[in-house]
Structures are given as structure tokens and as C-alpha cells.
Motif scaffolding. Structure first.
Motif, PDB file in Angstrom:
ATOM      1  N   MET A   1       0.774  -1.138  -0.010  1.00 35.77           N
ATOM      2  CA  MET A   1      -0.024  -0.020   0.034  1.00 35.77           C
ATOM      3  C   MET A   1       0.814   1.274   0.121  1.00 35.77           C
ATOM      4  SD  MET A   1      -3.355   1.006   2.587  1.00 35.77           S
ATOM      5  CE  MET A   1      -2.735   0.044   3.902  1.00 35.77           C
ATOM      6  N   THR A   2       0.694   2.101  -1.072  1.00 38.96           N
ATOM      7  CA  THR A   2       1.490   3.267  -0.856  1.00 38.96           C
ATOM      8  C   THR A   2       0.874   4.410   0.256  1.00 38.96           C
ATOM      9  OG1 THR A   2      -0.196   4.523  -2.457  1.00 38.96           O
ATOM     10  CG2 THR A   2       1.710   3.066  -3.641  1.00 38.96           C
ATOM     11  N   LYS A   3       1.867   5.287   0.287  1.00 42.09           N
ATOM     12  CA  LYS A   3       1.480   6.350   1.246  1.00 42.09           C
ATOM     13  C   LYS A   3       0.186   6.771   1.086  1.00 42.09           C
ATOM     14  CE  LYS A   3       6.149   7.189   2.994  1.00 42.09           C
ATOM     15  NZ  LYS A   3       7.301   8.272   3.044  1.00 42.09           N
ATOM     16  N   MET A   4       0.018   7.338  -0.238  1.00 45.42           N
ATOM     17  CA  MET A   4      -1.244   8.111  -0.577  1.00 45.42           C
ATOM     18  C   MET A   4      -2.563   7.247  -0.310  1.00 45.42           C
ATOM     19  SD  MET A   4      -2.076  11.047  -1.394  1.00 45.42           S
ATOM     20  CE  MET A   4      -3.594  11.717  -2.067  1.00 45.42           C
ATOM     21  N   THR A   5      -2.143   5.885  -0.844  1.00 46.16           N
ATOM     22  CA  THR A   5      -3.418   5.094  -0.547  1.00 46.16           C
ATOM     23  C   THR A   5      -3.722   4.917   1.006  1.00 46.16           C
ATOM     24  OG1 THR A   5      -2.759   3.771  -2.367  1.00 46.16           O
ATOM     25  CG2 THR A   5      -4.341   2.629  -0.833  1.00 46.16           C
ATOM     26  N   GLY A   6      -2.697   4.783   1.768  1.00 45.66           N
ATOM     27  CA  GLY A   6      -2.944   4.639   3.279  1.00 45.66           C
ATOM     28  C   GLY A   6      -3.604   6.000   3.715  1.00 45.66           C
ATOM     29  N   VAL A   7      -2.992   7.116   3.204  1.00 43.49           N
ATOM     30  CA  VAL A   7      -3.769   8.624   3.713  1.00 43.49           C
ATOM     31  C   VAL A   7      -5.302   8.381   3.499  1.00 43.49           C
ATOM     32  CG1 VAL A   7      -3.707  11.018   3.237  1.00 43.49           C
ATOM     33  CG2 VAL A   7      -1.447   9.740   3.890  1.00 43.49           C
ATOM     34  N   SER A   8      -5.386   8.288   2.078  1.00 43.00           N
ATOM     35  CA  SER A   8      -6.775   8.216   1.405  1.00 43.00           C
ATOM     36  C   SER A   8      -7.622   7.253   2.117  1.00 43.00           C
ATOM     37  CB  SER A   8      -6.801   7.723  -0.077  1.00 43.00           C
ATOM     38  OG  SER A   8      -6.333   8.692  -0.844  1.00 43.00           O
ATOM     39  N   THR A   9      -7.175   5.933   2.611  1.00 43.77           N
ATOM     40  CA  THR A   9      -8.065   5.180   3.441  1.00 43.77           C
ATOM     41  C   THR A   9      -8.333   5.810   4.826  1.00 43.77           C
ATOM     42  OG1 THR A   9      -7.032   3.094   2.483  1.00 43.77           O
ATOM     43  CG2 THR A   9      -7.878   2.925   4.594  1.00 43.77           C
ATOM     44  N   ILE A  10      -7.417   6.528   5.643  1.00 46.44           N
ATOM     45  CA  ILE A  10      -7.474   6.958   6.724  1.00 46.44           C
ATOM     46  C   ILE A  10      -8.442   8.033   6.692  1.00 46.44           C
ATOM     47  CG2 ILE A  10      -6.231   8.551   8.510  1.00 46.44           C
ATOM     48  CD1 ILE A  10      -3.947   6.786   8.068  1.00 46.44           C
ATOM     49  N   MET A  11      -8.469   9.179   5.534  1.00 50.97           N
ATOM     50  CA  MET A  11      -9.309  10.252   5.284  1.00 50.97           C
ATOM     51  C   MET A  11     -10.784   9.460   5.156  1.00 50.97           C
ATOM     52  SD  MET A  11      -6.879  12.507   2.901  1.00 50.97           S
ATOM     53  CE  MET A  11      -8.307  13.413   2.247  1.00 50.97           C
ATOM     54  N   ARG A  12     -10.861   8.522   4.482  1.00 50.82           N
ATOM     55  CA  ARG A  12     -12.264   7.729   4.199  1.00 50.82           C
ATOM     56  C   ARG A  12     -12.880   7.378   5.418  1.00 50.82           C
ATOM     57  NH1 ARG A  12     -11.261   3.128   1.802  1.00 50.82           N
ATOM     58  NH2 ARG A  12     -12.056   2.106   3.735  1.00 50.82           N
ATOM     59  N   VAL A  13     -12.044   6.704   6.178  1.00 50.97           N
ATOM     60  CA  VAL A  13     -12.768   6.118   7.480  1.00 50.97           C
ATOM     61  C   VAL A  13     -13.257   7.180   8.591  1.00 50.97           C
ATOM     62  CG1 VAL A  13     -12.157   4.699   9.425  1.00 50.97           C
ATOM     63  CG2 VAL A  13     -11.621   3.898   7.171  1.00 50.97           C
ATOM     64  N   VAL A  14     -12.117   8.209   8.521  1.00 46.65           N
ATOM     65  CA  VAL A  14     -12.323   9.178   9.741  1.00 46.65           C
ATOM     66  C   VAL A  14     -13.710  10.006   9.173  1.00 46.65           C
ATOM     67  CG1 VAL A  14     -11.353  11.336  10.689  1.00 46.65           C
ATOM     68  CG2 VAL A  14      -9.912   9.256  10.467  1.00 46.65           C
ATOM     69  N   LEU A  15     -13.673  10.506   7.886  1.00 48.07           N
ATOM     70  CA  LEU A  15     -14.712  11.289   7.493  1.00 48.07           C
ATOM     71  C   LEU A  15     -16.042  10.369   7.550  1.00 48.07           C
ATOM     72  CD1 LEU A  15     -15.588  13.878   5.676  1.00 48.07           C
ATOM     73  CD2 LEU A  15     -15.415  12.378   3.532  1.00 48.07           C
ATOM     74  N   GLY A  16     -15.964   9.016   7.285  1.00 48.50           N
ATOM     75  CA  GLY A  16     -17.128   8.291   7.616  1.00 48.50           C
ATOM     76  C   GLY A  16     -17.488   8.349   9.075  1.00 48.50           C
ATOM     77  N   ILE A  17     -16.617   8.080   9.956  1.00 45.98           N
ATOM     78  CA  ILE A  17     -17.021   8.344  11.460  1.00 45.98           C
ATOM     79  C   ILE A  17     -17.530   9.654  11.746  1.00 45.98           C
ATOM     80  CG2 ILE A  17     -15.868   8.324  13.861  1.00 45.98           C
ATOM     81  CD1 ILE A  17     -13.846   6.272  12.892  1.00 45.98           C
ATOM     82  N   ILE A  18     -16.931  10.722  11.389  1.00 43.39           N
ATOM     83  CA  ILE A  18     -17.542  12.169  11.455  1.00 43.39           C
ATOM     84  C   ILE A  18     -19.042  12.177  11.227  1.00 43.39           C
ATOM     85  CG2 ILE A  18     -17.450  14.373  10.810  1.00 43.39           C
ATOM     86  CD1 ILE A  18     -14.362  13.947  10.683  1.00 43.39           C
ATOM     87  N   PHE A  19     -19.386  11.736  10.001  1.00 45.66           N
ATOM     88  CA  PHE A  19     -20.515  11.893   9.401  1.00 45.66           C
ATOM     89  C   PHE A  19     -21.464  10.930  10.032  1.00 45.66           C
ATOM     90  CE2 PHE A  19     -18.920  14.464   6.007  1.00 45.66           C
ATOM     91  CZ  PHE A  19     -19.963  15.316   6.017  1.00 45.66           C
ATOM     92  N   LEU A  20     -21.010   9.676  10.564  1.00 43.66           N
ATOM     93  CA  LEU A  20     -21.795   8.662  11.310  1.00 43.66           C
ATOM     94  C   LEU A  20     -22.462   9.331  12.664  1.00 43.66           C
ATOM     95  CD1 LEU A  20     -23.235   5.908  11.901  1.00 43.66           C
ATOM     96  CD2 LEU A  20     -20.744   5.243  12.641  1.00 43.66           C
TER      97      LEU A  20
END
Length: 138
Positions: A1-20
Motif C-alpha cells: 500500500m502506498t503512502k497516498m493510498t494509506g492516507v486516502s483510507t484514513i481520510m475515508r474512514v475518519v470522514l465516515g466516522i464524523i458523518f456517522l
């Protein structure tokens, strides 16, 4: 997993938690109360139900990475709506009576990133994409 992919995954999950959490909060307040609050600001009351469901279900979908682009597009629209209808008059940083729209801008930018980014390896979208690719190659 590249750094950008890891960052995108973290952004997606955290954004999901915020909206949840925002969606859960609306349900805990009582959708009738949120409807009345929306109406008091000149927003059609039924939009309270729409926003709560999109935030709740969309948050869960982002956490698992399902239909990330579609959910992100809906969240961009919700953030634009929140800025234009509620936050714009307070300015970017807010005033004594109301917070500004800096959070909505940040959430919208993360959503825009997810809207254009490729599905990350740790997502249902990626799994579906790989299954489709494998089926096409057969």
C-alpha cells in the motif's frame, strides 16, 4: 500500500466516522426536532430526514468503502447546502453567535478528494472492482 493510498483510507474512514456521529446525533435529538430546526432556518423540514439518513448510512458506507464516490458526492452537496443556508452569514471563522464554515470546507474537500480518488485496497469498492476485472478477463 502506498503512502497516498494509506492516507486516502484514513481520510475515508475518519470522514465516515464524523458523518456517522453527526447522523446518530440527529436521530438522538429526534428527527422532529431537527425538522423544526431546519424549518426555522428556512430549510424545508423534510431535508432533516434526508440529511440524517445520508450522514448515518453514508458514514457507514464510507467506513467500509462502499460506493465511496457516490456518497462523497452527496456529502459535498450537503456541505454546500450547510454553508449557503446556515453558515455563510457568520463568515469563515464565525462570530460571537455562530461558528463559521471552516469545518464544512474541510469536510467538503476531503469528500472531493474521495470523489476523484481511486478505491483504496482496504475498501469494498476495491474488492468489487477486482471481482469485475477478474470476470471480464475470463
Amino acid at each position: 500500500m502506498t503512502k497516498m493510498t494509506g492516507v486516502s483510507t484514513i481520510m475515508r474512514v475518519v470522514l465516515g466516522i464524523i458523518f456517522l456521529v453527526h447522523g446518530v446525533s440527529k436521530f438522538q435529538m429526534g428527527l422532529g426536532n431537527v425538522d423544526a430546526w431546519f424549518s426555522s432556518m428556512g430549510i424545508p423540514g423534510f431535508m432533516a430526514y434526508v440529511a440524517a439518513i445520508i450522514e448515518l448510512v453514508g458514514g457507514i458506507m464510507l467506513i467500509v468503502g462502499l460506493f465511496t464516490r457516490s456518497v462523497s458526492a452527496l456529502l459535498v452537496l450537503i456541505m454546500i447546502g450547510a454553508i449557503v443556508t446556515v453558515k455563510l452569514s457568520a463568515g469563515l471563522l464565525g462570530n460571537d453567535q455562530s461558528p463559521g464554515y471552516e469545518l464544512e470546507i474541510a469536510l467538503m474537500l476531503i469528500s472531493l478528494h474521495l470523489l476523484v480518488a481511486e478505491p483504496t485496497a482496504l475498501s469494498v469498492d476495491h474488492f468489487i472492482r477486482n471481482k469485475r476485472s477478474a470476470a471480464i478477463q475470463k
